[in-house]
Every structure is written in structure tokens, then in C-alpha cells.
Design a protein around this motif. Structure first.
Motif, short mmCIF file in Angstrom:
data_model
loop_
_atom_site.label_atom_id
_atom_site.label_comp_id
_atom_site.label_asym_id
_atom_site.label_seq_id
_atom_site.Cartn_x
_atom_site.Cartn_y
_atom_site.Cartn_z
N GLY A 19 0.87 -1.32 -0.08
CA GLY A 19 -0.12 0.00 0.09
C GLY A 19 0.83 1.10 -0.12
N ILE A 20 1.91 1.15 -0.11
CA ILE A 20 3.02 2.34 -0.34
C ILE A 20 3.30 2.80 -1.87
CG2 ILE A 20 4.02 1.94 2.02
CD1 ILE A 20 6.55 1.13 0.79
N CYS A 21 3.64 4.07 -1.80
CA CYS A 21 3.73 4.46 -3.18
C CYS A 21 5.08 3.99 -3.77
CB CYS A 21 3.67 6.00 -3.18
SG CYS A 21 5.33 6.90 -2.41
N GLY A 22 6.05 3.54 -2.98
CA GLY A 22 7.19 2.74 -3.59
C GLY A 22 7.00 1.32 -3.93
N ALA A 23 5.86 0.73 -3.73
CA ALA A 23 5.81 -0.72 -4.11
C ALA A 23 5.82 -0.74 -5.63
CB ALA A 23 4.22 -1.01 -3.50
N ALA A 24 6.38 -1.75 -6.15
CA ALA A 24 6.27 -2.09 -7.51
C ALA A 24 4.91 -2.72 -7.85
CB ALA A 24 7.44 -3.13 -7.97
N GLU A 25 4.64 -2.00 -9.23
CA GLU A 25 3.28 -2.31 -9.88
C GLU A 25 3.45 -2.93 -10.98
OE1 GLU A 25 1.12 -1.90 -7.81
OE2 GLU A 25 0.85 0.17 -6.80
N THR A 26 4.60 -2.73 -11.71
CA THR A 26 4.93 -3.73 -12.98
C THR A 26 6.20 -4.24 -13.06
OG1 THR A 26 3.28 -2.00 -14.23
CG2 THR A 26 5.09 -3.39 -15.49
N LEU A 27 6.23 -5.52 -13.48
CA LEU A 27 7.48 -6.44 -13.43
C LEU A 27 7.93 -6.47 -15.05
CD1 LEU A 27 9.62 -8.27 -12.40
CD2 LEU A 27 7.74 -10.20 -12.85
N LEU A 28 9.15 -5.77 -15.46
CA LEU A 28 9.46 -6.32 -16.77
C LEU A 28 10.60 -7.32 -16.92
CD1 LEU A 28 9.63 -2.49 -17.84
CD2 LEU A 28 7.81 -4.06 -18.32
N VAL A 29 10.63 -8.13 -17.70
CA VAL A 29 11.62 -9.22 -17.68
C VAL A 29 12.02 -9.21 -19.11
CG1 VAL A 29 12.12 -11.68 -17.41
CG2 VAL A 29 10.52 -10.50 -15.78
N ASP A 30 13.64 -9.26 -19.20
CA ASP A 30 14.17 -9.30 -20.49
C ASP A 30 13.90 -10.86 -21.36
OD1 ASP A 30 16.05 -9.17 -22.65
OD2 ASP A 30 17.62 -8.59 -21.52
N ARG A 31 13.61 -10.57 -22.59
CA ARG A 31 13.14 -11.84 -23.27
C ARG A 31 14.31 -12.80 -23.28
NH1 ARG A 31 8.86 -12.41 -26.11
NH2 ARG A 31 8.86 -10.04 -26.40
N ALA A 32 15.51 -12.21 -23.03
CA ALA A 32 16.78 -13.12 -23.24
C ALA A 32 16.91 -13.91 -22.13
CB ALA A 32 17.83 -12.10 -23.53
N CYS A 33 16.30 -13.65 -20.96
CA CYS A 33 16.31 -14.50 -19.90
C CYS A 33 14.99 -15.01 -19.38
CB CYS A 33 17.15 -13.74 -18.38
SG CYS A 33 16.07 -12.49 -17.84
N ALA A 34 13.81 -14.93 -20.09
CA ALA A 34 12.50 -15.23 -19.58
C ALA A 34 12.46 -16.66 -19.59
CB ALA A 34 11.56 -14.83 -20.79
N ALA A 35 13.38 -17.57 -20.39
CA ALA A 35 13.35 -19.06 -19.98
C ALA A 35 13.71 -19.55 -18.72
CB ALA A 35 14.03 -19.75 -21.17
N THR A 36 14.81 -18.65 -17.90
CA THR A 36 15.32 -19.22 -16.80
C THR A 36 14.71 -18.34 -15.52
OG1 THR A 36 17.04 -17.63 -17.29
CG2 THR A 36 17.35 -20.15 -17.68
N HIS A 37 14.39 -17.04 -15.79
CA HIS A 37 14.35 -16.12 -14.79
C HIS A 37 12.60 -15.95 -14.52
CE1 HIS A 37 18.39 -15.57 -15.18
NE2 HIS A 37 18.28 -14.39 -14.49
N LEU A 38 11.91 -15.84 -15.75
CA LEU A 38 10.38 -15.58 -15.77
C LEU A 38 9.61 -16.68 -14.71
CD1 LEU A 38 7.90 -13.70 -16.45
CD2 LEU A 38 7.83 -15.08 -18.67
N ALA A 39 9.51 -17.57 -14.91
CA ALA A 39 8.62 -18.61 -14.32
C ALA A 39 8.83 -18.58 -12.86
CB ALA A 39 8.71 -20.04 -14.64
N PRO A 40 10.03 -18.66 -12.01
CA PRO A 40 10.56 -18.56 -10.71
C PRO A 40 9.94 -17.35 -10.02
CG PRO A 40 12.51 -19.45 -11.81
CD PRO A 40 11.58 -18.87 -13.03
N ILE A 41 10.17 -16.12 -10.67
CA ILE A 41 9.81 -14.77 -10.21
C ILE A 41 8.30 -14.77 -10.12
CG2 ILE A 41 9.71 -12.31 -10.37
CD1 ILE A 41 12.23 -12.72 -11.91
N VAL A 42 7.55 -15.28 -11.13
CA VAL A 42 6.11 -15.38 -11.20
C VAL A 42 5.51 -16.10 -10.12
CG1 VAL A 42 4.19 -16.10 -12.43
CG2 VAL A 42 5.71 -14.18 -13.46
#
Length: 422
Positions: A260-283
Motif C-alpha cells: 500500500g505504499i507509493c514505492g511498491a512495484a506495480e509492474t514487472l518487466l523481464v528481458d526476453r533473453a532470460c525469460a526462459a530461466t528467470h520468468l517462471a520462478p519470479i512469477v
């Protein structure tokens, strides 16, 4: 309360604040610090009273079916009260900017010129929900030599009054006028309107602290300068050279530490070059923590629990356990996305590539940009300012956390020996 009574009340507060500001502007540092230290002691001594007052506000909010994030912002506990007291003491320990010379030079004609820091005057702060704004704003205005006129939200009125009483006790102990920090006693919305449109004679600056509706109203209706931001649509970009463990930790903290604070992240951007390894674990981390994820088709393929994102999601400040997620083609695409959809508040890049990090830090035009750190650090206390009145996304005067130094102006002091202009 009738319009006439509101006018009479606010005029009285304004006149008292103007008189107090003249005294406070000349107060020595030791006297201001004594007031802050006494206020900190009063917060600790009266913690039970403050908690009782806060429980009254919480009970009323629950009865009114106030949402979870708003309740979280309203709630005080022993830890938060101690943090309030510690913040007052920290502000007292900060250097006093008033009276310092930031530049000086001598002209060929012998005139000696100095630029000297001075208070702004009387600052009006209009805020919602968070009771700690009472002490943060009061302390920062006091240390910077400004009188403060505080108008808190009706949902936190008992908590605000209890904390303001501690500030008043500190002022009294230091022999400073009680009107240095005043709390508007009326919860009538007309009082806000009067501050915005009817107190130009008394207020030199207004700072709104709250949701989009409040800030938009202040920016539209105020007849004096305003420092503030409409939204905190903050981003975390995970680059192809990001360490996965670090990216997971930062993304989760940036979104879920406090939603609920203004510094909370509202959008996650992931580089396509690492999506195969990084995206699923973060999500997966976000989903398991109770966060709803709204993603583009690639993010949806990473986990079947992801909801489809709409165009509106990229613009949205949720202030809740919801995040929008998108796969982008590298750092330049991330920068482009932030420029199009962001609110110029706070953005973070996670990468082990220093050149990529510098490209992001230099080209993203937001008030705060971070490398390998959570957006939740967008906070004046975390910047070493003791506290903040808010985060400014303005491009003039103050930008980022608004602390003691940001609540000052300056004047030129010119000393001569009889020179006249030919």
C-alpha cells in the motif's frame, strides 16, 4: 460546520501560523532540536494513549468496511510507534540547513554576494490514512524553520490528535509557540477547500499526501505552489544479466513487503533473453506470496494462474497485492515502456552488467532510479533524511523524497561599501 465558521476557524489558524513562522525562522538549532527530542520522549511515554486512539480509528474504519490496504496504512502498533519516536530523534540529529551559505562570490565592483538558506514560511500538509505523517511533517517543518498546518483524514483523526499532542508537548518544553505545528480540528471537507483556495495570504506551500483523488484535487484547486505526485506506478526490470536469486528476492520485496505504499512495484518487466530461466520462478514467488499476476501472453504461458493483462494494467497503481508483468526485448524496450506508462516515481533494474545498469540509470527520467535494490527504498528515512513529507515527481524545486533540505528556499545577501549603479 457552516461556511462562516470554517472561514473563521481557518483564518485564525492561518494568522497564528504566520506569527509562529516569524519566530521559528529565527529559532536557534538547539531550541528546535530540544522540541523534537521532547516530542520523541512524549511519543514513547504516551504510547498507550496513542494505541488506544488508533484502535478507535481502526474500529470505525472496520465498521465502515474500509479496504485491507487502507487499514494497513492506518494501523499503529508498538513497533510503528517506536519508529515514529526514533524518526523524531533522527530529524533532530540532522544538520540544520537554515542560515547556511551555499555559494558566495565577489563582483569586480566590490559587492560581496552570498546565497543563504531560509525557510519557506508556512506549509500546509493535507494527508490521508497514515497517522505517522502527523509527526513526520511536523518534525520536518519544525527543523527547517517552517510553521506547519496539518489537515489529516477523518479516518485517522484520533490517532492524529494523539500524535499532535506529543508535538505540542515538545514545542512547549522548548519554549516555542504551539502554533508552529497546528492540526486542523475540523474533519469537514470544506476545511480542505478553504486551505486550497482561501489561504493564499497565509500558506506559502501545500503538500498533499494521499491517493490520486486527493492529490489531483489539490493540484487543480490550490492557489499556492504544490509539491506532490499523482501516482507511484513503479517498475522492476530484470535484465538478461541479472542474478536469478537476487532478481527473485528484489521482485518479491518490491511488490509484497508493503503493497500500500507509493514505492511498491506495480509492474514487472523481464528481458526476453532470460525469460526462459528467470520468468517462471519470479512469477511463482509472487503467486505463492498471495499476489495476483496480470501478464502478457508470454507471462501467461509461464504459469497458468496468471491473468491476462489489459492495456490499462500498464498504467495502474494498484496499492494492493496485484502486479502487471511483461516480457520486453532488452533494456531499451524496458526504458521505452517506463517512459510510456510510468509515473516518474521509482524504477529499479536488476543486472550484473554495469554498462546496462548505467544506461538504465541515465536514461530513465524518474525521481528515483535504483540498481540491484528494491523500489521499497523510495523513502526519506531510508535515504538518511529521518523522515519525509512525501515523494515528489515534480521537476522543479524538490524531486524525490521531500525532507528538511527540500523544505527550504534561499535569499541573496549582498554587502557593499557605498556602491551605486552607474
Amino acid at each position: 460546520m457552516s461556511t462562516e465558521r470554517i472561514s473563521e476557524l481557518m483564518e485564525g489558524l492561518g494568522k497564528a501560523a504566520t506569527r509562529a513562522a516569524a519566530t521559528l525562522a529565527l529559532a536557534p538549532t538547539a531550541q528546535k532540536n530540544a522540541a523534537l527530542e521532547a516530542a520523541a520522549a512524549a511519543v514513547r511515554e504516551r504510547s498507550g494513549e496513542i494505541l488506544t486512539a488508533n484502535e478507535r480509528d481502526l474500529a470505525a474504519a472496520r465498521a465502515a468496511k474500509v479496504s485491507g490496504p487502507r487499514l494497513e496504512r492506518l494501523k499503529l502498533d508498538a513497533g510503528r510507534i517506536e519508529a515514529i519516536a526514533a524518526s523524531l530523534a533522527t530529524v533532530a540529529a540532522l544538520p540544520d540547513p537554515i542560515g547556511t551559505t551555499t555559494a558566495e562570490w565577489q563582483r569586480p565592483n566590490g559587492l560581496r554576494i552570498q546565497r543563504v538558506v531560509v525557510p519557506i514560511g508556512v506549509i500546509g500538509i493535507i494527508f490521508e490514512s497514515r497517522p505517522n505523517v502527523t509527526t513526520d511533517a511536523g518534525a520536518l517543518c519544525l527543523k527547517s524553520g517552517n510553521a506547519a498546518l496539518l489537515r489529516g483524514g477523518s479516518e485517522s483523526r484520533h490517532s492524529n490528535a494523539a500524535l499532535h499532542a506529543c508535538l505540542a508537548a515538545g514545542l512547549g518544553a522548548a519554549d516555542l509557540p504551539a502554533a508552529c505545528v497546528q492540526l486542523v480540528p475540523s474533519t469537514d471537507r470544506a476545511a480542505v477547500g478553504y486551505m486550497l483556495a482561501g489561504m493564499g495570504e497565509y500558506l506559502d506551500l501545500i503538500v498533499p499526501r494521499g491517493g490520486r483523488t486527493l492529490v489531483a484535487r489539490v493540484q487543480q484547486e490550490a492557489r499556492v505552489p504544490v509539491i506532490g505526485h499523482l501516482e507511484g506506478n513503479c517498475h522492476v526490470y530484470v535484465d538478461r544479466d541479472a542474478d536469478l536469486a537476487m532478481a527473485r528476492t528484489i521482485a518479491l520485496n518490491a511488490k509484497m513487503r508493503r503493497t500500500g505504499i507509493c514505492g511498491a512495484a506495480e509492474t514487472l518487466l523481464v528481458d526476453r533473453a532470460c525469460a526462459a530461466t528467470h520468468l517462471a520462478p519470479i512469477v511463482r514467488d509472487l503467486l505463492q506470496a498471495g499476489c495476483e499476476v496480470r501478464g502478457d501472453p508470454t507471462v501467461q504461458q509461464a504459469d497458468p494462474r496468471v491473468h491476462p493483462a489489459s492495456e490499462d494494467d500498464w498504467y495502474t497503481e494498484y496499492l494492493d497485492a496485484i502486479i502487471a508483468a511483461r516480457v520486453v526485448d532488452g533494456v531499451d524496450a524496458a526504458i521505452e515502456h517506463i517512459a510510456r506508462y510510468g509515473s516518474a516515481h521509482t524504477e529499479s533494474i536488476v543486472t550484473g552488467n554495469q554498462a546496462t545498469a548505467e544506461r538504465f540509470l541515465q536514461r530513465v527520467d524518474s525521481a528515483i532510479v535504483l540498481h540491484n535494490a528494491s523500489t521499497q527504498f523510495a523513502d526519506g528515512a531510508e535515504f538518511g533524511m529521518g523522515a519525509e513529507i512525501g515523494i515528489s515527481t515534480d521537476r522543479f524545486h524538490a524531486r524525490g523524497p521531500v525532507g528538511v533540505e527540500q523544505l527550504t528556499s534561499y535569499k541573496y545577501v549582498v554587502r557593499g561599501a557605498g556602491q551605486i549603479r552607474p
